[in-house]
Design a protein around this motif. Structure first.
Motif, PDB file in Angstrom:
ATOM      1  N   PHE A 533       0.785  -1.336  -0.004  1.00 41.89           N
ATOM      2  CA  PHE A 533       0.143  -0.387   0.063  1.00 41.89           C
ATOM      3  C   PHE A 533       1.251   1.170   0.087  1.00 41.89           C
ATOM      4  CE2 PHE A 533      -2.661   3.284   1.695  1.00 41.89           C
ATOM      5  CZ  PHE A 533      -3.923   3.498   1.521  1.00 41.89           C
ATOM      6  N   ALA A 534       1.641   1.478   0.713  1.00 44.34           N
ATOM      7  CA  ALA A 534       3.277   2.003   1.017  1.00 44.34           C
ATOM      8  C   ALA A 534       3.755   2.674  -0.638  1.00 44.34           C
ATOM      9  CB  ALA A 534       4.009   2.406   1.834  1.00 44.34           C
ATOM     10  N   ALA A 535       4.426   1.195  -0.800  1.00 48.52           N
ATOM     11  CA  ALA A 535       4.569   1.260  -2.507  1.00 48.52           C
ATOM     12  C   ALA A 535       3.579   2.086  -3.063  1.00 48.52           C
ATOM     13  CB  ALA A 535       5.537   0.164  -3.311  1.00 48.52           C
ATOM     14  N   PHE A 536       2.596   1.800  -3.385  1.00 51.39           N
ATOM     15  CA  PHE A 536       1.502   2.429  -4.368  1.00 51.39           C
ATOM     16  C   PHE A 536       1.156   3.857  -3.996  1.00 51.39           C
ATOM     17  CE2 PHE A 536      -0.860  -2.264  -5.506  1.00 51.39           C
ATOM     18  CZ  PHE A 536      -0.387  -2.119  -5.855  1.00 51.39           C
ATOM     19  N   THR A 537       1.028   3.698  -2.884  1.00 47.82           N
ATOM     20  CA  THR A 537       0.725   5.481  -2.259  1.00 47.82           C
ATOM     21  C   THR A 537       1.940   6.811  -2.943  1.00 47.82           C
ATOM     22  OG1 THR A 537       1.006   4.827  -0.620  1.00 47.82           O
ATOM     23  CG2 THR A 537      -0.714   5.307  -1.147  1.00 47.82           C
ATOM     24  N   MET A 538       3.323   5.712  -2.626  1.00 48.60           N
ATOM     25  CA  MET A 538       4.669   6.334  -2.821  1.00 48.60           C
ATOM     26  C   MET A 538       5.240   7.127  -4.058  1.00 48.60           C
ATOM     27  SD  MET A 538       6.399   7.607  -0.275  1.00 48.60           S
ATOM     28  CE  MET A 538       7.490   7.529  -1.241  1.00 48.60           C
ATOM     29  N   GLU A 539       4.242   5.859  -5.005  1.00 45.69           N
ATOM     30  CA  GLU A 539       4.345   5.970  -6.629  1.00 45.69           C
ATOM     31  C   GLU A 539       3.523   6.828  -6.848  1.00 45.69           C
ATOM     32  OE1 GLU A 539       6.352   4.413 -10.543  1.00 45.69           O
ATOM     33  OE2 GLU A 539       6.358   4.392  -8.514  1.00 45.69           O
ATOM     34  N   SER A 540       2.851   7.018  -6.531  1.00 45.94           N
ATOM     35  CA  SER A 540       1.171   7.397  -6.780  1.00 45.94           C
ATOM     36  C   SER A 540       1.674   9.378  -7.323  1.00 45.94           C
ATOM     37  CB  SER A 540       0.232   7.289  -6.788  1.00 45.94           C
ATOM     38  OG  SER A 540      -0.420   6.224  -6.910  1.00 45.94           O
ATOM     39  N   ALA A 582      -4.317  12.590  -9.073  1.00 41.91           N
ATOM     40  CA  ALA A 582      -5.162  12.361  -7.261  1.00 41.91           C
ATOM     41  C   ALA A 582      -5.900  11.455  -7.743  1.00 41.91           C
ATOM     42  CB  ALA A 582      -5.757  13.419  -6.714  1.00 41.91           C
ATOM     43  N   GLN A 583      -6.887  11.730  -8.605  1.00 44.63           N
ATOM     44  CA  GLN A 583      -8.299  10.884  -8.319  1.00 44.63           C
ATOM     45  C   GLN A 583      -7.520   9.466  -9.760  1.00 44.63           C
ATOM     46  OE1 GLN A 583     -11.167  11.507  -7.302  1.00 44.63           O
ATOM     47  NE2 GLN A 583      -9.742  13.816  -6.723  1.00 44.63           N
ATOM     48  N   ARG A 584      -7.005   9.468 -10.588  1.00 37.95           N
ATOM     49  CA  ARG A 584      -6.424   8.833 -11.498  1.00 37.95           C
ATOM     50  C   ARG A 584      -5.751   7.045 -10.501  1.00 37.95           C
ATOM     51  NH1 ARG A 584      -4.040  11.007 -14.803  1.00 37.95           N
ATOM     52  NH2 ARG A 584      -1.805  10.312 -13.779  1.00 37.95           N
ATOM     53  N   GLU A 585      -5.135   8.223  -9.252  1.00 37.96           N
ATOM     54  CA  GLU A 585      -4.125   6.936  -8.700  1.00 37.96           C
ATOM     55  C   GLU A 585      -4.508   6.354  -7.737  1.00 37.96           C
ATOM     56  OE1 GLU A 585      -1.184   6.133 -10.068  1.00 37.96           O
ATOM     57  OE2 GLU A 585      -0.874   7.645 -11.631  1.00 37.96           O
ATOM     58  N   MET A 586      -5.347   7.717  -7.229  1.00 40.03           N
ATOM     59  CA  MET A 586      -5.913   6.827  -5.800  1.00 40.03           C
ATOM     60  C   MET A 586      -6.826   5.913  -6.438  1.00 40.03           C
ATOM     61  SD  MET A 586      -9.238   8.828  -5.185  1.00 40.03           S
ATOM     62  CE  MET A 586     -11.158   9.256  -6.179  1.00 40.03           C
ATOM     63  N   LEU A 588      -6.149   2.744  -7.166  1.00 42.58           N
ATOM     64  CA  LEU A 588      -6.036   0.807  -6.841  1.00 42.58           C
ATOM     65  C   LEU A 588      -5.556   0.887  -5.101  1.00 42.58           C
ATOM     66  CD1 LEU A 588      -5.229  -1.748  -8.518  1.00 42.58           C
ATOM     67  CD2 LEU A 588      -2.385  -0.630  -8.405  1.00 42.58           C
ATOM     68  N   PRO A 589      -4.469   1.581  -5.110  1.00 44.68           N
ATOM     69  CA  PRO A 589      -4.544   1.377  -3.179  1.00 44.68           C
ATOM     70  C   PRO A 589      -5.882   1.448  -2.047  1.00 44.68           C
ATOM     71  CG  PRO A 589      -3.678   3.326  -4.060  1.00 44.68           C
ATOM     72  CD  PRO A 589      -4.248   2.703  -5.351  1.00 44.68           C
ATOM     73  N   SER A 590      -7.102   2.128  -3.017  1.00 53.51           N
ATOM     74  CA  SER A 590      -8.079   2.440  -2.351  1.00 53.51           C
ATOM     75  C   SER A 590      -8.823   0.898  -3.038  1.00 53.51           C
ATOM     76  CB  SER A 590      -9.160   3.064  -2.620  1.00 53.51           C
ATOM     77  OG  SER A 590      -7.979   4.448  -2.709  1.00 53.51           O
ATOM     78  N   LEU A 591      -8.945   0.482  -3.611  1.00 51.87           N
ATOM     79  CA  LEU A 591      -9.371  -0.751  -3.977  1.00 51.87           C
ATOM     80  C   LEU A 591      -8.806  -2.018  -2.846  1.00 51.87           C
ATOM     81  CD1 LEU A 591     -11.256  -0.879  -7.557  1.00 51.87           C
ATOM     82  CD2 LEU A 591     -12.067  -0.492  -5.476  1.00 51.87           C
ATOM     83  N   MET A 592      -7.666  -2.000  -3.299  1.00 53.66           N
ATOM     84  CA  MET A 592      -6.726  -3.427  -2.467  1.00 53.66           C
ATOM     85  C   MET A 592      -7.340  -3.588  -1.039  1.00 53.66           C
ATOM     86  SD  MET A 592      -2.692  -3.380  -1.794  1.00 53.66           S
ATOM     87  CE  MET A 592      -2.603  -2.428  -0.491  1.00 53.66           C
ATOM     88  N   ALA A 593      -7.615  -2.314  -0.368  1.00 52.16           N
ATOM     89  CA  ALA A 593      -8.058  -2.719   0.982  1.00 52.16           C
ATOM     90  C   ALA A 593      -8.903  -2.768   1.290  1.00 52.16           C
ATOM     91  CB  ALA A 593      -7.902  -1.145   1.605  1.00 52.16           C
ATOM     92  N   ILE A 594      -9.802  -2.784   0.129  1.00 51.67           N
ATOM     93  CA  ILE A 594     -11.631  -3.944   0.361  1.00 51.67           C
ATOM     94  C   ILE A 594     -11.465  -4.956  -0.497  1.00 51.67           C
ATOM     95  CG2 ILE A 594     -13.582  -3.762  -1.122  1.00 51.67           C
ATOM     96  CD1 ILE A 594     -13.434  -0.250  -0.784  1.00 51.67           C
ATOM     97  N   ILE A 595     -10.358  -5.520  -1.209  1.00 51.94           N
ATOM     98  CA  ILE A 595     -10.314  -6.655  -1.730  1.00 51.94           C
ATOM     99  C   ILE A 595      -9.860  -7.676  -1.314  1.00 51.94           C
ATOM    100  CG2 ILE A 595      -9.904  -8.279  -3.986  1.00 51.94           C
ATOM    101  CD1 ILE A 595     -10.914  -5.521  -5.072  1.00 51.94           C
ATOM    102  N   ALA A 596      -8.453  -7.568  -0.468  1.00 55.31           N
ATOM    103  CA  ALA A 596      -7.916  -8.164  -0.068  1.00 55.31           C
ATOM    104  C   ALA A 596      -8.767  -9.303   1.397  1.00 55.31           C
ATOM    105  CB  ALA A 596      -6.485  -7.151   0.917  1.00 55.31           C
ATOM    106  N   PRO A 597      -9.584  -8.035   2.481  1.00 51.45           N
ATOM    107  CA  PRO A 597     -10.016  -8.871   3.472  1.00 51.45           C
ATOM    108  C   PRO A 597     -10.870 -10.431   2.819  1.00 51.45           C
ATOM    109  CG  PRO A 597     -10.095  -6.841   3.807  1.00 51.45           C
ATOM    110  CD  PRO A 597      -9.769  -6.839   3.125  1.00 51.45           C
ATOM    111  N   ILE A 598     -11.583  -9.550   1.989  1.00 49.15           N
ATOM    112  CA  ILE A 598     -12.179 -10.892   1.267  1.00 49.15           C
ATOM    113  C   ILE A 598     -11.791 -12.333   0.535  1.00 49.15           C
ATOM    114  CG2 ILE A 598     -14.711 -11.133  -0.249  1.00 49.15           C
ATOM    115  CD1 ILE A 598     -15.103  -8.550   0.214  1.00 49.15           C
TER     116      ILE A 598
END
Length: 699
Positions: A533-540, A582-586, A588-598
């Motif tokens: 998650f940190a890598a995605f946001t830093m890269e963004s 900002a709209q484009r790059e947010m 992937l990391p946001s969806l990752m947080a929702i999909i991962a637990p499921i």
């Protein structure tokens, strides 16, 4: 039931007082026509960003609403969860919008007030921050009070014990909407603000050699807009989510501990007392007309300490009367969380403020170039993780045993939950001292761009420097609250799964030994998620900043009149680039947080999910502390040099420190704060989909 009325009353008081403070701020003058023009450009950019973000997020919420309705229809969760998902997201977004609106209206007024005195400008900036803080706690209490009383009416025919279990079990699922909105706001706002900041600094300060907030820099308006959408709207949504998450998880733990309606009342009452105490504390934030920065810092701390003291005194008598003297240990558990929050804030300031040796030593490494600045800054951040971990560890241990964990395991877990509520009880004023910072930063920019006399800029710089200290403290507070809230949510997740299993899988039993392969794999996955998650946001931030750097260079090269001051830069172009990026790059990391637990749940079962939550909390907490403190130290090391140390502005040391600061910007304002939300959202999603995972996992 009567004492629970304190919650909606506190909500109303907070919102009314926030409206009064807004009115008092708006009565002040914005200053000259040039100051008004700059402030309006910042407001326009901030509104445009939020309009585009909310339009995109609305699509996500509509899709998730339908998904949750389908799951409710199948029988995996209550229909109430679908609608609470929408209300949670709405109030989270609204709290951020209110904070951003008042901040963008207070910046020029703060700058103009600095013409008269430092204390007057502090009053305006702090009042705008208090609007943000009180809006967050007021809306949070309103949201929870509405759903509590509605569910109390809906389940009115059930026996008292069954009714309160139904209410708390349903409300435990209600944090997912707020968590989702918070993540979008924090990630999107963080990418926006740091892309603009890094781009403006690298080209403006390092390549061209013009001062910070110079009107000739094409990215300067985008930079000021970013302070509001990231550090105000994003922070507000973040702490709104922590606030309601700590309360709902603790109510569920109260029922598991056998405390019934009396236990459920405690987190509501403590939070309500904190709201009222925060209102009273704002009246103590004042100083003389000729106050220096040290006096101003004491004034801000005075308000926080008065509020904390009021919470301690009033909560003691309320908890004693509601639960009885035999449960007075619950009060001391709450107190341990409150003290932990204050201590984490203090030690965060120690590692990041240039008044202390760690940041002063970091600034000295700039004499040998940017490489040593970066190495030393990362080292400082890693070292700074020790004390917060020790503080949280002591708070958890103390709250568990003080609440009666030695006699009753569930009472001890309730104590851990109430310590998180205690830590967040004074959020109204704590967030005010944090949200004040971006207003002061914007005020300095407006003073520079409108060519105010040097005395005005000196005063706004003093406010800005003070704001850096309070912002760093606020980040430490947010990280500490995230850790305790996540721990309470993990325990609530375990209790919720066991409750669900009674009806859908009576043979189920948790197996949370680290020797269980599913748990062990979950631990590794949870730890990995924080880094990915940190890598995605830093890269963004890096991608968006590259676009800004290219655009700023293009404008300087295309028009020599920009640097001469005869041609106005195209500010709107940089604002638009940041908004789109900002709209484009947010996403992937946001969806990752929702999909991962499921996904983890389907593959590894609820035992694997529990491991994932533990791994993400531990690793995420440490990574967030390290990134926030490294970034804060780099920022203040740069400012320490700009104050005339190690060669001052324009020196090689200064340029090296600017490079360190550009690395630290996404550390402290994008990735670090976003990890706070990640660890809580993972818990919330896990709780919402617990029934589905329990019945459909491969293992």
């Amino acid at each position: 039931m009567n004492i629970l009325l304190l919650a909606p009353f506190a909500s109303l008081a907070a919102l009314l007082f926030a409206a009064y403070l807004s009115y008092s701020v708006m009565k002040e003058s914005e200053g000259s026509a040039e100051m008004v023009k700059i402030a309006e450009a910042i407001r326009h950019g901030a509104r445009a960003y939020l309009k585009r973000q909310y339009a995109g997020v609305a699509i996500f919420f509509a899709v998730m609403f339908v998904v949750l309705l389908v799951f409710a229809y199948i029988g995996y969760l209550s229909y109430f969860v679908s609608f609470a998902f929408l209300t949670g997201g709405f109030f989270s977004a609204l709290s951020g919008y209110i904070g951003m609106t008042i901040a963008t209206n207070a910046n020029a007024r703060t700058a103009f007030a600095a013409k008269k005195s430092l204390n007057r400008s502090l009053k305006i900036a702090f009042s705008s921050g208090a609007v943000m803080g009180l809006a967050v706690v007021g809306l949070g209490m309103f949201h929870l009070s509405f759903w509590y009383y509605f569910l109390d009416w809906f389940y009115r025919f059930l026996p008292e014990a069954e009714k309160i279990q139904k209410i708390t079990s349903a409300m435990l699922n209600f944090g997912m909407g707020a968590s989702s909105m918070a993540l979008f706001a924090r990630v999107g706002g963080g990418i926006y603000t740091k892309a603009a900041d890094v781009g403006a600094d690298l080209v403006g300060k390092v390549e061209v050699g013009i001062p910070e907030d110079d009107p000739r820099n094409p990215a300067v308006i985008a930079d000021n807009v970013g302070d509001n959408v990231g550090d105000v709207a994003g922070m507000g949504a973040d702490l709104y989510e922590s606030y309601i998450g700590s309360i709902v998880s603790t109510t569920a733990l109260a029922v598991a501990a056998g405390l019934g309606i009396r236990g459920v009342a405690i987190p509501f009452v403590v939070a309500a007392v904190g709201v009222l105490a925060s209102i009273i504390g704002t009246f103590f934030v004042k100083s003389g007309e000729d106050a220096d920065q040290g006096v101003l810092l004491k004034a801000l701390r005075k308000g926080t300490y008065v509020s904390s003291l009021l919470v301690v005194v009033v909560s003691y008598f309320l908890i004693r009367n509601i639960l009885g003297v035999e449960y007075i240990g619950v009060f001391y558990a709450m107190l341990s969380g409150l003290i932990a929050g204050l201590l984490i804030g203090f030690f965060t300031e120690y590692f990041t403020s240039d008044t202390y040796s760690p940041t002063q030593k970091l600034s000295a490494t700039a004499n040998t170039g940017p490489a040593t600045v970066i190495i030393s800054g990362i080292s400082l951040g890693m070292l700074s993780t020790a004390l917060p971990v020790i503080i949280i560890g002591i708070a958890v241990l103390a709250s568990f045993y003080l609440a009666g964990g030695a006699e009753s395991f569930n009472m001890g877990l309730f104590g851990v939950g109430i310590s998180a509520v205690g830590l967040l009880s004074t959020l109204g004023i704590t967030l005010a001292t944090d949200a004040y910072g971006p207003v002061a930063d914007n005020a300095g920019g407006i003073a520079e761009m409108s060519h105010q006399e040097s005395e005005v800029r000196e005063r706004t710089d003093a406010l800005d420097s003070l704001g850096n200290t309070t912002a760093a403290t606020g980040k430490g507070f947010a990280i500490g609250s995230a850790a305790l809230t996540a721990l309470a949510l993990i325990v609530a997740y375990k209790n919720e799964v066991e409750l669900i299993a009674v009806s859908v899988r009576p043979d189920f039993q948790f197996s949370l030994s680290i020797l269980n392969p599913n748990v062990l794999i979950g631990l590794f996955i949870g730890g990995m998620l924080a880094f990915i998650f940190a890598a995605f946001t830093m890269e963004s931030v890096g991608k968006a900043a590259q676009e800004i750097v290219t655009e700023v260079r293009r404008q300087f090269k295309g028009s020599k009149g920009i640097l001469d001051g005869t041609v106005e830069p195209d500010y709107a172009r940089c604002v638009d680039i940041c908004t789109r990026a900002a709209q484009r790059e947010m996403i992937l990391p946001s969806l990752m947080a929702i999909i991962a637990p499921i996904l983890v749940g389907v593959l590894l079962g609820v035992n694997g999910v529990a491991g994932m939550l533990a791994g993400s909390t531990v690793t995420g907490f440490l990574l967030a502390v390290m990134m926030a403190n490294s970034g804060g130290a780099w920022d203040n090391a740069k400012k320490y040099i700009e104050a005339g140390n190690h060669g001052g502005k324009g020196s090689d040391s200064h340029k090296a420190a600017v490079v360190g600061d550009t690395v630290g910007d996404p550390f402290k304002d994008t990735s670090g704060p976003s990890i706070n939300i990640l660890i809580k959202l993972l818990c919330m999603v896990s709780i919402v989909f617990a029934s589905f995972v329990l019945q459909n996992s491969i293992f």
